[in-house]
Design a protein around this motif. Sequence first.
Motif, mmCIF file in Angstrom:
data_model
loop_
_atom_site.group_PDB
_atom_site.id
_atom_site.type_symbol
_atom_site.label_atom_id
_atom_site.label_comp_id
_atom_site.label_asym_id
_atom_site.label_seq_id
_atom_site.Cartn_x
_atom_site.Cartn_y
_atom_site.Cartn_z
ATOM 1 N N SER A 21 -4.800 3.890 -0.243
ATOM 2 C CA SER A 21 -5.825 4.933 -0.369
ATOM 3 C C SER A 21 -6.141 5.264 -1.826
ATOM 4 C CB SER A 21 -5.337 6.206 0.327
ATOM 5 O OG SER A 21 -4.256 6.752 -0.406
ATOM 6 N N CYS A 22 -7.140 6.111 -1.997
ATOM 7 C CA CYS A 22 -7.467 6.620 -3.330
ATOM 8 C C CYS A 22 -6.242 7.303 -3.940
ATOM 9 C CB CYS A 22 -8.602 7.639 -3.257
ATOM 10 S SG CYS A 22 -10.147 6.975 -2.626
ATOM 11 N N ARG A 23 -5.565 8.054 -3.087
ATOM 12 C CA ARG A 23 -4.385 8.770 -3.562
ATOM 13 C C ARG A 23 -3.320 7.794 -4.066
ATOM 14 N NH1 ARG A 23 -2.684 14.311 -0.692
ATOM 15 N NH2 ARG A 23 -1.090 14.913 -2.170
ATOM 16 N N ARG A 47 -8.000 -4.378 -5.926
ATOM 17 C CA ARG A 47 -8.786 -4.568 -4.711
ATOM 18 C C ARG A 47 -9.400 -3.240 -4.271
ATOM 19 N NH1 ARG A 47 -5.113 -5.955 -0.825
ATOM 20 N NH2 ARG A 47 -4.403 -7.640 -2.164
ATOM 21 N N HIS A 48 -8.577 -2.198 -4.348
ATOM 22 C CA HIS A 48 -9.097 -0.892 -3.929
ATOM 23 C C HIS A 48 -10.209 -0.409 -4.868
ATOM 24 C CE1 HIS A 48 -9.130 3.140 -2.159
ATOM 25 N NE2 HIS A 48 -9.349 3.529 -3.398
ATOM 26 N N ILE A 49 -9.934 -0.456 -6.151
ATOM 27 C CA ILE A 49 -10.917 0.079 -7.102
ATOM 28 C C ILE A 49 -12.238 -0.684 -7.014
ATOM 29 C CG2 ILE A 49 -11.444 0.369 -9.566
ATOM 30 C CD1 ILE A 49 -8.555 1.170 -10.003
ATOM 31 N N SER A 51 -13.613 -1.848 -4.524
ATOM 32 C CA SER A 51 -14.410 -1.521 -3.344
ATOM 33 C C SER A 51 -14.623 -0.014 -3.189
ATOM 34 C CB SER A 51 -13.738 -2.076 -2.089
ATOM 35 O OG SER A 51 -12.505 -1.409 -1.920
ATOM 36 N N CYS A 52 -14.168 0.781 -4.148
ATOM 37 C CA CYS A 52 -14.239 2.234 -3.976
ATOM 38 C C CYS A 52 -14.955 2.892 -5.156
ATOM 39 C CB CYS A 52 -12.839 2.819 -3.835
ATOM 40 S SG CYS A 52 -12.843 4.615 -3.735
ATOM 41 N N PRO A 53 -16.161 3.376 -4.926
ATOM 42 C CA PRO A 53 -16.913 3.987 -6.026
ATOM 43 C C PRO A 53 -16.225 5.239 -6.593
ATOM 44 C CG PRO A 53 -18.095 4.214 -3.918
ATOM 45 C CD PRO A 53 -16.916 3.326 -3.674
ATOM 46 N N HIS A 54 -15.520 5.998 -5.746
ATOM 47 C CA HIS A 54 -14.821 7.191 -6.249
ATOM 48 C C HIS A 54 -13.749 6.797 -7.257
ATOM 49 C CE1 HIS A 54 -16.817 9.404 -3.129
ATOM 50 N NE2 HIS A 54 -16.246 8.690 -2.181
ATOM 51 N N CYS A 55 -12.985 5.793 -6.879
ATOM 52 C CA CYS A 55 -11.891 5.387 -7.764
ATOM 53 C C CYS A 55 -12.403 4.684 -9.021
ATOM 54 C CB CYS A 55 -10.883 4.519 -7.013
ATOM 55 S SG CYS A 55 -9.847 5.521 -5.934
ATOM 56 N N GLN A 56 -13.603 4.126 -8.940
ATOM 57 C CA GLN A 56 -14.181 3.575 -10.166
ATOM 58 C C GLN A 56 -14.427 4.704 -11.159
ATOM 59 O OE1 GLN A 56 -17.528 1.181 -8.776
ATOM 60 N NE2 GLN A 56 -16.094 -0.058 -7.600
ATOM 61 N N CYS B 109 -8.538 9.791 0.788
ATOM 62 C CA CYS B 109 -9.722 9.499 -0.024
ATOM 63 C C CYS B 109 -10.049 10.702 -0.913
ATOM 64 C CB CYS B 109 -10.934 9.219 0.877
ATOM 65 S SG CYS B 109 -10.797 7.660 1.713
ATOM 66 N N TRP B 110 -10.646 10.420 -2.044
ATOM 67 C CA TRP B 110 -11.086 11.509 -2.921
ATOM 68 C C TRP B 110 -12.050 12.423 -2.159
ATOM 69 C CZ3 TRP B 110 -9.094 12.942 -7.414
ATOM 70 C CH2 TRP B 110 -8.446 11.996 -8.218
ATOM 71 N N GLN B 111 -11.851 13.718 -2.278
ATOM 72 C CA GLN B 111 -12.819 14.669 -1.726
ATOM 73 C C GLN B 111 -14.092 14.598 -2.552
ATOM 74 O OE1 GLN B 111 -12.740 16.545 0.846
ATOM 75 N NE2 GLN B 111 -10.655 17.240 1.265
#
Lengths: 81, 194
Positions: A21-23, A47-49, A51-56, B109-111
């Motif tokens: 997860s993001c966490r 891999r997560h980053i 595919s994840c705009p938040h984590c970018q 997931c990020w809020q």
Amino acid sequence: MRPPDHHDDEHDDRNDGARFSCRDSTWLVSEARDRPLSATERAQLHRHIDSCPHCQVASKQFERLFAQIDDLLGHTRHNGG
Amino acid sequence: MPETFTAEHPADIVHSFAEHRRFLHNLAAMQLNSRDEADDAVQDTFAAAIDGVAGFSGQVPVRAWLVGILRNKIVDAIRRRARYIRLDPADALPSDDAEFDDRFTADGCWQPGVLHAAGPESSMAYRQLLELVDLCLQKLPANTGRVFLMREFLGLEFTEIASQLELAEGHLRVLLYRARMRLRDCVSRGWEDA
Ligand SMILES: [Zn+2]
């Protein structure tokens, strides 16, 4: 120089079964400041980053923060990342 | 290497020390047990810097140079003391990532809305950015800040920090994580407000 692989109960359960997860990615970004990540961890994180705009956004923020901390505290990066 | 040329006169460099005093004192106070200890560390730093100013190459900013000297003074002070520093029990508790529950959804997931600006406004000068980080450091809970600086400023190894604080390494990692999460929160909010 580094402590041996540390067994961290709070975080192990995330790796078996549960989706990364993001966490989880924030945890590894923090850990990467202190130790080189394993190949598996690096792969999971990237891999997560990817595919994840938040984590970018978040990882960019951490990267900037860490560079500024290094400047503020008067040293160039330790450990690499 | 040819002799390093320093543009500034040593007396001017010494004169400029004063503007860094507050920053140095804050850094020291976050890691030592009393204002007196922090005062001593800063005084010792200035004394060493005055002695060494002729050798100052000017290749790093004056503040970075002073910070490097201070780092050694603090490490000395910490290693000199025989007793352990006890952490506030609230900080030393085993991990409860609950602290950041409001940043994430139930599945991690990020809020939406907690990430703030991805980067600083271009109008912010770099000096301001560093001041923001400094301000955010000051806002960390005292013991979290202390652990964070033992690692990131003093560069002590995990084993030494853990034994200094009588803390399990797992807890140490959690405290470092918390510090970085809080700092990201704080500076990214600052970038947005700027
Ligand atoms: Zn993510």
